[in-house]
Design a protein around this motif. Structure first.
Motif, mmCIF file in Angstrom:
data_model
loop_
_atom_site.group_PDB
_atom_site.id
_atom_site.type_symbol
_atom_site.label_atom_id
_atom_site.label_comp_id
_atom_site.label_asym_id
_atom_site.label_seq_id
_atom_site.Cartn_x
_atom_site.Cartn_y
_atom_site.Cartn_z
ATOM 1 N N GLY A 89 87.592 48.564 60.975
ATOM 2 C CA GLY A 89 87.399 48.323 59.544
ATOM 3 C C GLY A 89 86.808 46.965 59.196
ATOM 4 N N LYS A 90 86.478 46.147 60.191
ATOM 5 C CA LYS A 90 85.926 44.814 59.918
ATOM 6 C C LYS A 90 84.465 44.743 60.294
ATOM 7 C CE LYS A 90 89.862 41.865 59.918
ATOM 8 N NZ LYS A 90 90.091 40.463 59.790
ATOM 9 N N GLU A 91 83.658 44.187 59.383
ATOM 10 C CA GLU A 91 82.254 43.975 59.648
ATOM 11 C C GLU A 91 82.109 42.983 60.799
ATOM 12 O OE1 GLU A 91 83.652 43.708 56.638
ATOM 13 O OE2 GLU A 91 82.750 45.336 55.496
ATOM 14 N N GLN A 92 81.091 43.215 61.609
ATOM 15 C CA GLN A 92 80.852 42.407 62.798
ATOM 16 C C GLN A 92 79.659 41.482 62.615
ATOM 17 O OE1 GLN A 92 82.998 43.070 65.847
ATOM 18 N NE2 GLN A 92 84.038 43.705 63.969
ATOM 19 N N VAL A 93 79.700 40.338 63.303
ATOM 20 C CA VAL A 93 78.586 39.399 63.383
ATOM 21 C C VAL A 93 78.325 39.142 64.860
ATOM 22 C CG1 VAL A 93 79.073 38.290 61.161
ATOM 23 C CG2 VAL A 93 80.092 37.349 63.255
ATOM 24 N N TRP A 94 77.153 38.584 65.169
ATOM 25 C CA TRP A 94 76.833 38.266 66.552
ATOM 26 C C TRP A 94 77.217 36.816 66.825
ATOM 27 C CZ3 TRP A 94 75.926 41.282 70.482
ATOM 28 C CH2 TRP A 94 75.518 40.710 71.695
ATOM 29 N N ASP A 95 78.055 36.633 67.835
ATOM 30 C CA ASP A 95 78.473 35.297 68.258
ATOM 31 C C ASP A 95 77.605 34.885 69.443
ATOM 32 O OD1 ASP A 95 79.663 33.004 69.218
ATOM 33 O OD2 ASP A 95 81.702 33.813 69.210
ATOM 34 N N PRO A 96 76.621 33.995 69.226
ATOM 35 C CA PRO A 96 75.739 33.584 70.321
ATOM 36 C C PRO A 96 76.491 32.922 71.476
ATOM 37 C CG PRO A 96 74.866 32.845 68.215
ATOM 38 C CD PRO A 96 76.247 33.357 67.966
#
Length: 177
Positions: free
Chosen positions: A63-70
């Motif tokens: 249920g949580k939106e994801q981001v890219w962690d470089p």
């Protein structure tokens, strides 16, 4: 629409009624092309770094939106402590191809040049480009201001948009602005 503030403006661009979205996209095109971006603000206070799947929906895990962690080279929840998410890029999460929301917007406005908008708005491309550059240069991205002893980001940007919203695709025009 020429409003009451019109006499105090430096310039008025009399675009065709209902073409505000085309103008906004062209302004965005120039601002992005010239790197007038408050990257820190976009990362911290918008959904620009959220990962978007090819179907146009956000990538969500539990249920949580994801981001890219470089730093990790992986997708993480947008509210992960200490993450400095990628603002641009295309990635693969499992078998799913994703891009950041900002990357998708950047690609979308790439074709929205001032020349393209000029044919829709009925004004020359040169003043559209010039106004975009004026906005970018006067945004003073990264500057701060003191208000009652508190240091705040300096954000000298605002729009008068009530009537712009009262048209077909008005909401999209406001989002682009």
């Amino acid at each position: 629409r020429l409003r009451g503030a019109g006499p105090f403006a430096d310039e008025w661009l009399p675009i065709r009624p209902g073409t505000d979205l085309a103008l906004a996209l062209a302004l965005s095109n120039v601002l992005i092309e010239r790197a007038f971006l408050d990257r820190d603000y976009l990362k911290k206070h918008t959904n620009s770094p959220f990962l978007v799947k090819e179907d146009g929906f956000f990538l969500r895990v539990d249920g949580k939106e994801q981001v890219w962690d470089p730093a990790k080279g992986a997708a993480v929840a947008h509210d992960t402590k200490g993450v400095d998410p990628a603002l641009e890029g295309e990635f693969t999460v499992g078998a799913t191809k994703v891009k950041t929301a900002f990357q998708r917007f950047k690609e979308h406005v790439a074709k929205a040049t001032p020349e393209w908008a000029a044919t829709i708005c009925g004004v020359p491309a040169e003043p559209i480009r010039r106004i975009a550059l004026d906005l970018g240069q006067n945004a003073m991205i990264g500057s701060t201001i003191q208000v009652d002893g508190v240091t705040l980001p300096y954000r000298p940007v605002g729009i008068m948009a009530y009537h712009m919203a009262q048209q077909e695709l008005g909401f999209q025009a406001l989002r682009a602005m």
